[in-house]
Design a protein around this motif. Sequence first.
Motif, PDB file in Angstrom:
ATOM      1  N   ALA A   1       0.712  -0.922   0.009  1.00 23.06           N
ATOM      2  CA  ALA A   1       0.342  -0.091  -0.554  1.00 23.06           C
ATOM      3  C   ALA A   1       1.030   1.063   0.267  1.00 23.06           C
ATOM      4  O   ALA A   1       0.606   1.663  -0.944  1.00 23.06           O
ATOM      5  CB  ALA A   1      -0.426   0.012   1.275  1.00 23.06           C
ATOM      6  N   GLY A   2       2.239   1.000   0.348  1.00 23.90           N
ATOM      7  CA  GLY A   2       2.388   2.372   0.488  1.00 23.90           C
ATOM      8  C   GLY A   2       3.236   2.648  -0.428  1.00 23.90           C
ATOM      9  O   GLY A   2       4.075   3.829  -1.299  1.00 23.90           O
ATOM     10  N   THR A   3       3.887   1.786  -1.198  1.00 25.50           N
ATOM     11  CA  THR A   3       4.847   1.370  -2.238  1.00 25.50           C
ATOM     12  C   THR A   3       3.626   2.434  -3.946  1.00 25.50           C
ATOM     13  O   THR A   3       3.886   2.861  -4.670  1.00 25.50           O
ATOM     14  CB  THR A   3       4.556  -0.086  -2.930  1.00 25.50           C
ATOM     15  N   ALA A   4       2.162   2.186  -3.629  1.00 26.80           N
ATOM     16  CA  ALA A   4       1.551   2.190  -4.241  1.00 26.80           C
ATOM     17  C   ALA A   4       0.944   3.670  -4.515  1.00 26.80           C
ATOM     18  O   ALA A   4       0.668   4.668  -5.172  1.00 26.80           O
ATOM     19  CB  ALA A   4      -0.244   1.697  -3.756  1.00 26.80           C
ATOM     20  N   GLY A   5       0.713   4.233  -3.121  1.00 28.76           N
ATOM     21  CA  GLY A   5       0.982   5.814  -2.706  1.00 28.76           C
ATOM     22  C   GLY A   5       1.785   6.361  -3.075  1.00 28.76           C
ATOM     23  O   GLY A   5       1.603   7.014  -3.876  1.00 28.76           O
ATOM     24  N   SER A   6       2.574   5.696  -2.399  1.00 21.02           N
ATOM     25  CA  SER A   6       4.604   6.966  -3.454  1.00 21.02           C
ATOM     26  C   SER A   6       4.596   6.725  -5.025  1.00 21.02           C
ATOM     27  O   SER A   6       5.410   7.852  -5.545  1.00 21.02           O
ATOM     28  CB  SER A   6       5.936   6.425  -3.279  1.00 21.02           C
ATOM     29  N   VAL A   7       3.773   5.801  -5.478  1.00 19.36           N
ATOM     30  CA  VAL A   7       3.644   5.361  -7.158  1.00 19.36           C
ATOM     31  C   VAL A   7       2.755   6.655  -7.296  1.00 19.36           C
ATOM     32  O   VAL A   7       3.262   7.625  -8.694  1.00 19.36           O
ATOM     33  CB  VAL A   7       3.504   3.892  -7.498  1.00 19.36           C
ATOM     34  N   GLY A   8       1.850   6.894  -7.121  1.00 23.30           N
ATOM     35  CA  GLY A   8       0.678   7.627  -6.980  1.00 23.30           C
ATOM     36  C   GLY A   8       1.629   8.904  -7.377  1.00 23.30           C
ATOM     37  O   GLY A   8       0.553   9.967  -7.633  1.00 23.30           O
ATOM     38  N   SER A   9       1.887   9.553  -6.498  1.00 24.23           N
ATOM     39  CA  SER A   9       2.076  10.700  -5.845  1.00 24.23           C
ATOM     40  C   SER A   9       3.221  10.830  -6.912  1.00 24.23           C
ATOM     41  O   SER A   9       3.961  12.170  -7.262  1.00 24.23           O
ATOM     42  CB  SER A   9       3.315  10.444  -4.719  1.00 24.23           C
ATOM     43  N   VAL A  10       4.569   9.583  -6.999  1.00 27.06           N
ATOM     44  CA  VAL A  10       5.745  10.240  -8.799  1.00 27.06           C
ATOM     45  C   VAL A  10       4.235  10.693  -9.917  1.00 27.06           C
ATOM     46  O   VAL A  10       5.086  11.112 -10.219  1.00 27.06           O
ATOM     47  CB  VAL A  10       6.047   9.336  -8.973  1.00 27.06           C
ATOM     48  N   VAL A  11       3.538   9.602  -9.612  1.00 28.97           N
ATOM     49  CA  VAL A  11       2.835  10.217 -11.316  1.00 28.97           C
ATOM     50  C   VAL A  11       2.002  11.652 -11.538  1.00 28.97           C
ATOM     51  O   VAL A  11       2.225  12.358 -11.400  1.00 28.97           O
ATOM     52  CB  VAL A  11       1.304   8.560 -11.592  1.00 28.97           C
ATOM     53  N   ARG A  12       1.846  11.764  -9.880  1.00 32.90           N
ATOM     54  CA  ARG A  12       1.196  12.967 -10.185  1.00 32.90           C
ATOM     55  C   ARG A  12       2.120  13.983 -10.213  1.00 32.90           C
ATOM     56  O   ARG A  12       1.688  15.209 -10.421  1.00 32.90           O
ATOM     57  CB  ARG A  12       0.003  13.469  -8.347  1.00 32.90           C
ATOM     58  N   ARG A  13       3.008  14.198  -8.867  1.00 30.81           N
ATOM     59  CA  ARG A  13       4.294  15.520 -10.066  1.00 30.81           C
ATOM     60  C   ARG A  13       4.260  15.486 -10.953  1.00 30.81           C
ATOM     61  O   ARG A  13       5.110  16.089 -11.404  1.00 30.81           O
ATOM     62  CB  ARG A  13       5.205  14.817  -8.658  1.00 30.81           C
ATOM     63  N   PHE A  14       5.193  14.501 -11.498  1.00 27.14           N
ATOM     64  CA  PHE A  14       5.093  13.926 -12.943  1.00 27.14           C
ATOM     65  C   PHE A  14       4.395  14.742 -13.709  1.00 27.14           C
ATOM     66  O   PHE A  14       4.658  15.541 -14.876  1.00 27.14           O
ATOM     67  CB  PHE A  14       5.241  12.537 -13.627  1.00 27.14           C
ATOM     68  N   LEU A  15       2.528  14.221 -13.638  1.00 31.22           N
ATOM     69  CA  LEU A  15       1.862  14.917 -14.904  1.00 31.22           C
ATOM     70  C   LEU A  15       1.937  16.527 -14.129  1.00 31.22           C
ATOM     71  O   LEU A  15       1.426  17.801 -14.767  1.00 31.22           O
ATOM     72  CB  LEU A  15       0.664  14.324 -14.056  1.00 31.22           C
ATOM     73  N   ALA A  16       2.031  16.721 -12.534  1.00 28.04           N
ATOM     74  CA  ALA A  16       2.195  18.281 -12.321  1.00 28.04           C
ATOM     75  C   ALA A  16       3.192  19.133 -13.064  1.00 28.04           C
ATOM     76  O   ALA A  16       2.731  19.705 -14.249  1.00 28.04           O
ATOM     77  CB  ALA A  16       1.610  18.464 -11.357  1.00 28.04           C
ATOM     78  N   GLU A  17       4.159  18.470 -13.059  1.00 29.46           N
ATOM     79  CA  GLU A  17       5.359  19.193 -13.685  1.00 29.46           C
ATOM     80  C   GLU A  17       5.750  18.916 -15.457  1.00 29.46           C
ATOM     81  O   GLU A  17       5.778  19.805 -15.693  1.00 29.46           O
ATOM     82  CB  GLU A  17       7.393  18.634 -13.065  1.00 29.46           C
ATOM     83  N   TYR A  18       4.546  17.820 -15.709  1.00 31.51           N
ATOM     84  CA  TYR A  18       4.880  18.163 -17.133  1.00 31.51           C
ATOM     85  C   TYR A  18       4.287  19.133 -17.870  1.00 31.51           C
ATOM     86  O   TYR A  18       4.492  19.782 -19.025  1.00 31.51           O
ATOM     87  CB  TYR A  18       4.381  16.556 -17.710  1.00 31.51           C
TER      88      TYR A  18
END
Length: 123
Positions: A9-26
């Motif tokens: 669950a922690g890994t899924a949360g960190s992956v989700g945060s990475v994807v959100r950050r990537f989309l925001a910066e992109y």
Amino acid sequence: MSGAAGSGAGTAGSVGSVVRRFLAEYGSGTPSRLKVLDAYLLYVLLTGALQFGYCLGVGTFPFNSFLSGFISAVGSFILGVCLRIQINPQNKGEFQGISPERAFADFLFANTILHLVVINFVG
């Protein structure tokens, strides 16, 4: 066993945060020209994957037709990536003598040659 589930669950949360950050910066840091080119690259990638999936599922009866379509998709993707590298403002120092218009003209010329070869290969 519960420790493994908790880390998942922690890994899924960190992956989700990475994807959100990537989309925001992109979304905020990528020029619109590159976004349009990325959409084209995604389209060409999906077209090639669809052709390959069709080949695996249905067969390769007209093999030259499949091969020419797949070569067209792969070649278009490679040429698109080369164009993206050349017009990216972060790579300005490496391509000092090449304007974005010149890079696009080279892309069109290379695509024309690629598709003449593909059409010739079909028969």
